[in-house]
Design a protein around this motif. Structure first.
Motif, PDB file in Angstrom:
ATOM      1  N   SER A  69       0.821  -1.208   0.000  1.00 33.79           N
ATOM      2  CA  SER A  69       0.000   0.000   0.000  1.00 33.79           C
ATOM      3  C   SER A  69       0.857   1.261   0.000  1.00 33.79           C
ATOM      4  O   SER A  69       0.451   2.283  -0.535  1.00 33.79           O
ATOM      5  CB  SER A  69      -0.934  -0.015   1.200  1.00 33.79           C
ATOM      6  N   VAL A  70       2.067   1.183   0.611  1.00 31.17           N
ATOM      7  CA  VAL A  70       2.953   2.347   0.571  1.00 31.17           C
ATOM      8  C   VAL A  70       3.932   2.171  -0.579  1.00 31.17           C
ATOM      9  O   VAL A  70       4.667   1.185  -0.630  1.00 31.17           O
ATOM     10  CB  VAL A  70       3.732   2.477   1.903  1.00 31.17           C
ATOM     11  N   ALA A  71       3.919   3.132  -1.507  1.00 28.26           N
ATOM     12  CA  ALA A  71       4.788   3.017  -2.681  1.00 28.26           C
ATOM     13  C   ALA A  71       6.251   3.077  -2.257  1.00 28.26           C
ATOM     14  O   ALA A  71       6.611   3.771  -1.319  1.00 28.26           O
ATOM     15  CB  ALA A  71       4.473   4.143  -3.657  1.00 28.26           C
ATOM     16  N   LYS A  72       7.085   2.327  -2.950  1.00 27.80           N
ATOM     17  CA  LYS A  72       8.526   2.295  -2.695  1.00 27.80           C
ATOM     18  C   LYS A  72       9.144   3.648  -3.047  1.00 27.80           C
ATOM     19  O   LYS A  72       8.793   4.253  -4.055  1.00 27.80           O
ATOM     20  CB  LYS A  72       9.149   1.214  -3.575  1.00 27.80           C
ATOM     21  N   LYS A  73      10.079   4.098  -2.210  1.00 28.10           N
ATOM     22  CA  LYS A  73      10.769   5.355  -2.517  1.00 28.10           C
ATOM     23  C   LYS A  73      12.082   5.032  -3.231  1.00 28.10           C
ATOM     24  O   LYS A  73      12.848   4.185  -2.756  1.00 28.10           O
ATOM     25  CB  LYS A  73      11.033   6.124  -1.226  1.00 28.10           C
ATOM     26  N   ILE A  74      12.311   5.656  -4.352  1.00 25.95           N
ATOM     27  CA  ILE A  74      13.560   5.442  -5.096  1.00 25.95           C
ATOM     28  C   ILE A  74      14.250   6.782  -5.330  1.00 25.95           C
ATOM     29  O   ILE A  74      13.632   7.748  -5.778  1.00 25.95           O
ATOM     30  CB  ILE A  74      13.311   4.746  -6.458  1.00 25.95           C
ATOM     31  N   LEU A  75      15.553   6.799  -5.002  1.00 25.34           N
ATOM     32  CA  LEU A  75      16.354   8.006  -5.211  1.00 25.34           C
ATOM     33  C   LEU A  75      16.978   7.982  -6.604  1.00 25.34           C
ATOM     34  O   LEU A  75      17.549   6.967  -7.007  1.00 25.34           O
ATOM     35  CB  LEU A  75      17.462   8.045  -4.145  1.00 25.34           C
ATOM     36  N   VAL A  76      16.857   9.082  -7.325  1.00 25.67           N
ATOM     37  CA  VAL A  76      17.562   9.236  -8.600  1.00 25.67           C
ATOM     38  C   VAL A  76      18.861   9.985  -8.288  1.00 25.67           C
ATOM     39  O   VAL A  76      18.812  11.087  -7.745  1.00 25.67           O
ATOM     40  CB  VAL A  76      16.723  10.039  -9.619  1.00 25.67           C
ATOM     41  N   ALA A  77      19.994   9.373  -8.618  1.00 22.13           N
ATOM     42  CA  ALA A  77      21.298   9.945  -8.246  1.00 22.13           C
ATOM     43  C   ALA A  77      21.630  11.122  -9.145  1.00 22.13           C
ATOM     44  O   ALA A  77      22.578  11.078  -9.936  1.00 22.13           O
ATOM     45  CB  ALA A  77      22.376   8.873  -8.327  1.00 22.13           C
ATOM     46  N   SER A  78      20.829  12.173  -9.036  1.00 29.82           N
ATOM     47  CA  SER A  78      21.021  13.350  -9.875  1.00 29.82           C
ATOM     48  C   SER A  78      20.387  14.562  -9.202  1.00 29.82           C
ATOM     49  O   SER A  78      19.423  14.429  -8.454  1.00 29.82           O
ATOM     50  CB  SER A  78      20.349  13.117 -11.233  1.00 29.82           C
ATOM     51  N   TYR A 117      25.293   6.182  -3.191  1.00 26.97           N
ATOM     52  CA  TYR A 117      24.157   6.966  -2.675  1.00 26.97           C
ATOM     53  C   TYR A 117      23.151   6.076  -1.949  1.00 26.97           C
ATOM     54  O   TYR A 117      22.492   6.520  -1.005  1.00 26.97           O
ATOM     55  CB  TYR A 117      23.483   7.748  -3.806  1.00 26.97           C
ATOM     56  N   ALA A 118      23.017   4.815  -2.368  1.00 23.10           N
ATOM     57  CA  ALA A 118      22.128   3.896  -1.648  1.00 23.10           C
ATOM     58  C   ALA A 118      22.680   3.687  -0.232  1.00 23.10           C
ATOM     59  O   ALA A 118      21.930   3.714   0.755  1.00 23.10           O
ATOM     60  CB  ALA A 118      22.016   2.567  -2.386  1.00 23.10           C
ATOM     61  N   GLY A 119      23.996   3.520  -0.131  1.00 30.04           N
ATOM     62  CA  GLY A 119      24.637   3.344   1.182  1.00 30.04           C
ATOM     63  C   GLY A 119      24.461   4.574   2.054  1.00 30.04           C
ATOM     64  O   GLY A 119      24.215   4.475   3.260  1.00 30.04           O
ATOM     65  N   ALA A 120      24.578   5.746   1.447  1.00 28.94           N
ATOM     66  CA  ALA A 120      24.507   7.002   2.215  1.00 28.94           C
ATOM     67  C   ALA A 120      23.086   7.319   2.678  1.00 28.94           C
ATOM     68  O   ALA A 120      22.899   7.972   3.704  1.00 28.94           O
ATOM     69  CB  ALA A 120      25.038   8.154   1.361  1.00 28.94           C
ATOM     70  N   THR A 121      22.077   6.859   1.934  1.00 27.67           N
ATOM     71  CA  THR A 121      20.688   7.252   2.251  1.00 27.67           C
ATOM     72  C   THR A 121      19.829   6.083   2.741  1.00 27.67           C
ATOM     73  O   THR A 121      18.745   6.294   3.280  1.00 27.67           O
ATOM     74  CB  THR A 121      19.982   7.822   0.995  1.00 27.67           C
ATOM     75  N   GLY A 122      20.273   4.855   2.482  1.00 18.13           N
ATOM     76  CA  GLY A 122      19.453   3.689   2.829  1.00 18.13           C
ATOM     77  C   GLY A 122      18.348   3.420   1.819  1.00 18.13           C
ATOM     78  O   GLY A 122      17.551   2.501   1.988  1.00 18.13           O
ATOM     79  N   LEU A 123      18.319   4.211   0.747  1.00 23.52           N
ATOM     80  CA  LEU A 123      17.240   4.074  -0.248  1.00 23.52           C
ATOM     81  C   LEU A 123      17.680   3.259  -1.465  1.00 23.52           C
ATOM     82  O   LEU A 123      18.864   3.237  -1.801  1.00 23.52           O
ATOM     83  CB  LEU A 123      16.824   5.457  -0.772  1.00 23.52           C
ATOM     84  N   TRP A 124      16.724   2.632  -2.134  1.00 22.82           N
ATOM     85  CA  TRP A 124      16.993   2.130  -3.482  1.00 22.82           C
ATOM     86  C   TRP A 124      17.392   3.351  -4.313  1.00 22.82           C
ATOM     87  O   TRP A 124      16.739   4.407  -4.216  1.00 22.82           O
ATOM     88  CB  TRP A 124      15.736   1.524  -4.098  1.00 22.82           C
ATOM     89  N   THR A 125      18.447   3.189  -5.115  1.00 20.25           N
ATOM     90  CA  THR A 125      18.956   4.335  -5.879  1.00 20.25           C
ATOM     91  C   THR A 125      19.233   3.952  -7.329  1.00 20.25           C
ATOM     92  O   THR A 125      19.858   2.925  -7.589  1.00 20.25           O
ATOM     93  CB  THR A 125      20.272   4.858  -5.233  1.00 20.25           C
ATOM     94  N   ILE A 126      18.763   4.799  -8.246  1.00 21.29           N
ATOM     95  CA  ILE A 126      19.069   4.620  -9.679  1.00 21.29           C
ATOM     96  C   ILE A 126      20.119   5.646 -10.088  1.00 21.29           C
ATOM     97  O   ILE A 126      19.951   6.844  -9.843  1.00 21.29           O
ATOM     98  CB  ILE A 126      17.826   4.845 -10.566  1.00 21.29           C
ATOM     99  N   ALA A 127      21.203   5.153 -10.714  1.00 20.01           N
ATOM    100  CA  ALA A 127      22.222   6.063 -11.241  1.00 20.01           C
ATOM    101  C   ALA A 127      22.473   5.727 -12.698  1.00 20.01           C
ATOM    102  O   ALA A 127      22.258   4.595 -13.130  1.00 20.01           O
ATOM    103  CB  ALA A 127      23.511   5.917 -10.448  1.00 20.01           C
ATOM    104  N   ASP A 128      22.928   6.739 -13.456  1.00 20.96           N
ATOM    105  CA  ASP A 128      23.244   6.480 -14.859  1.00 20.96           C
ATOM    106  C   ASP A 128      24.623   7.026 -15.195  1.00 20.96           C
ATOM    107  O   ASP A 128      25.169   7.863 -14.484  1.00 20.96           O
ATOM    108  CB  ASP A 128      22.188   7.103 -15.782  1.00 20.96           C
ATOM    109  N   ASP A 129      25.181   6.488 -16.259  1.00 19.50           N
ATOM    110  CA  ASP A 129      26.366   7.109 -16.843  1.00 19.50           C
ATOM    111  C   ASP A 129      26.254   6.925 -18.350  1.00 19.50           C
ATOM    112  O   ASP A 129      25.842   5.864 -18.817  1.00 19.50           O
ATOM    113  CB  ASP A 129      27.655   6.487 -16.320  1.00 19.50           C
ATOM    114  N   SER A 130      26.574   7.971 -19.067  1.00 17.16           N
ATOM    115  CA  SER A 130      26.420   7.870 -20.519  1.00 17.16           C
ATOM    116  C   SER A 130      27.532   8.620 -21.228  1.00 17.16           C
ATOM    117  O   SER A 130      28.284   9.385 -20.610  1.00 17.16           O
ATOM    118  CB  SER A 130      25.057   8.424 -20.943  1.00 17.16           C
ATOM    119  N   GLY A 131      27.639   8.389 -22.521  1.00 16.23           N
ATOM    120  CA  GLY A 131      28.656   9.082 -23.296  1.00 16.23           C
ATOM    121  C   GLY A 131      28.721   8.575 -24.720  1.00 16.23           C
ATOM    122  O   GLY A 131      27.907   7.752 -25.142  1.00 16.23           O
ATOM    123  N   LEU A 132      29.702   9.107 -25.431  1.00 17.89           N
ATOM    124  CA  LEU A 132      29.870   8.819 -26.858  1.00 17.89           C
ATOM    125  C   LEU A 132      31.088   7.913 -27.061  1.00 17.89           C
ATOM    126  O   LEU A 132      32.166   8.193 -26.512  1.00 17.89           O
ATOM    127  CB  LEU A 132      30.079  10.152 -27.601  1.00 17.89           C
TER     128      LEU A 132
END
Ligand code: IMP
Length: 211
Positions: A3-12, A61-76
């Motif tokens: 019933s309580v939605a999961k909180k996810i941190l975006v690493a940005s 960031y997951a370690g620092a906040t205790g939250l599930w965290t999504i991070a990205d890295d991109s490039g050419l």
């Protein structure tokens, strides 16, 4: 789904990136950004691969906040340059100089790429944009996906839209550079769009399993 939605941190700290993930990954999640965590500090992207950088940020960031965290890295990634600029995409022509904004840095980076590719024929100007996504919890990695977009590097800048290397990245199937696409057109084919679309069913499944 609980019933309580999961909180996810975006690493940005980029509100655009957070809104994009919310729009594409759905509303059954409470999305948070780094701006909510004052003084959290920055995790350096010093890995040799996009995957390493995304993992480092997600786990850090997951370690620092205790939250599930999504991070990205991109490039050419440019074949004729042995994969450069790769993880150095944002700083290929050197670090940010005093008073310089992102657009100026992008132009410097583009100038360096075009200089290095001078005289390289069209068939050898193959390249791809890569986006690596990582979802982690404090104890480890939960999901990873990768999206790519294949193309060719032009000999000059064409188009006004987008950012970064978009004006020199030609998409043969569309007969346009990415900088000639609207945001919607870019999202439909982009490395980032593809990585997020691949993550969506995996995340939905994971969220169902944690009821
Ligand atoms: P970031 O990991 O998303 O911050 O991207 C790092 C760098 O890769 C950016 O500063 C750009 O130079 C380049 N880059 C990543 N994605 C794109 C894109 O969609 N278009 C053009 N350049 C990109």
């Amino acid at each position: 789904m609980s019933s309580v939605a999961k909180k996810i941190l975006v690493a940005s700290t980029n509100p655009g990136k957070i809104a994009e993930l919310r729009a594409m990954l759905g509303s059954d999640v409470r999305w948070a950004g780094l701006a909510e965590f004052e003084g959290i500090g920055e995790i350096e992207e010093d890995g040799d691969t996009f995957a390493e950088n995304a993992r480092k940020k997600a786990l850090g960031y997951a370690g620092a906040t205790g939250l599930w965290t999504i991070a990205d890295d991109s490039g050419l990634v440019i074949d004729a340059l042995g994969g450069d600029p790769g993880v150095k995409s944002a700083r290929f022509s050197g670090e940010k100089r005093k008073g310089e904004d992102r657009t100026l840095i992008d132009h410097r980076n583009i100038a360096r790429v075009l200089e290095l590719l001078k005289g390289v024929p069209e068939e050898k100007r193959t390249a791809k944009f890569v986006c690596r996504l990582c979802l982690a919890e404090p104890d480890g990695i939960l999901l990873e996906t990768e999206g790519t977009l294949q193309g060719l590097i032009t000999e000059k800048e064409i188009g006004e839209n987008g950012f970064g290397y978009d004006p020199i990245f030609f998409v043969p199937g569309l007969n346009k550079t990415v900088a000639q696409l609207t945001a919607e057109e870019k999202n439909a084919i982009s490395h980032r769009g593809n990585a997020i679309r691949e993550l969506k069913p995996l995340l939905d499944k994971l969220l169902c399993e944690i009821i």
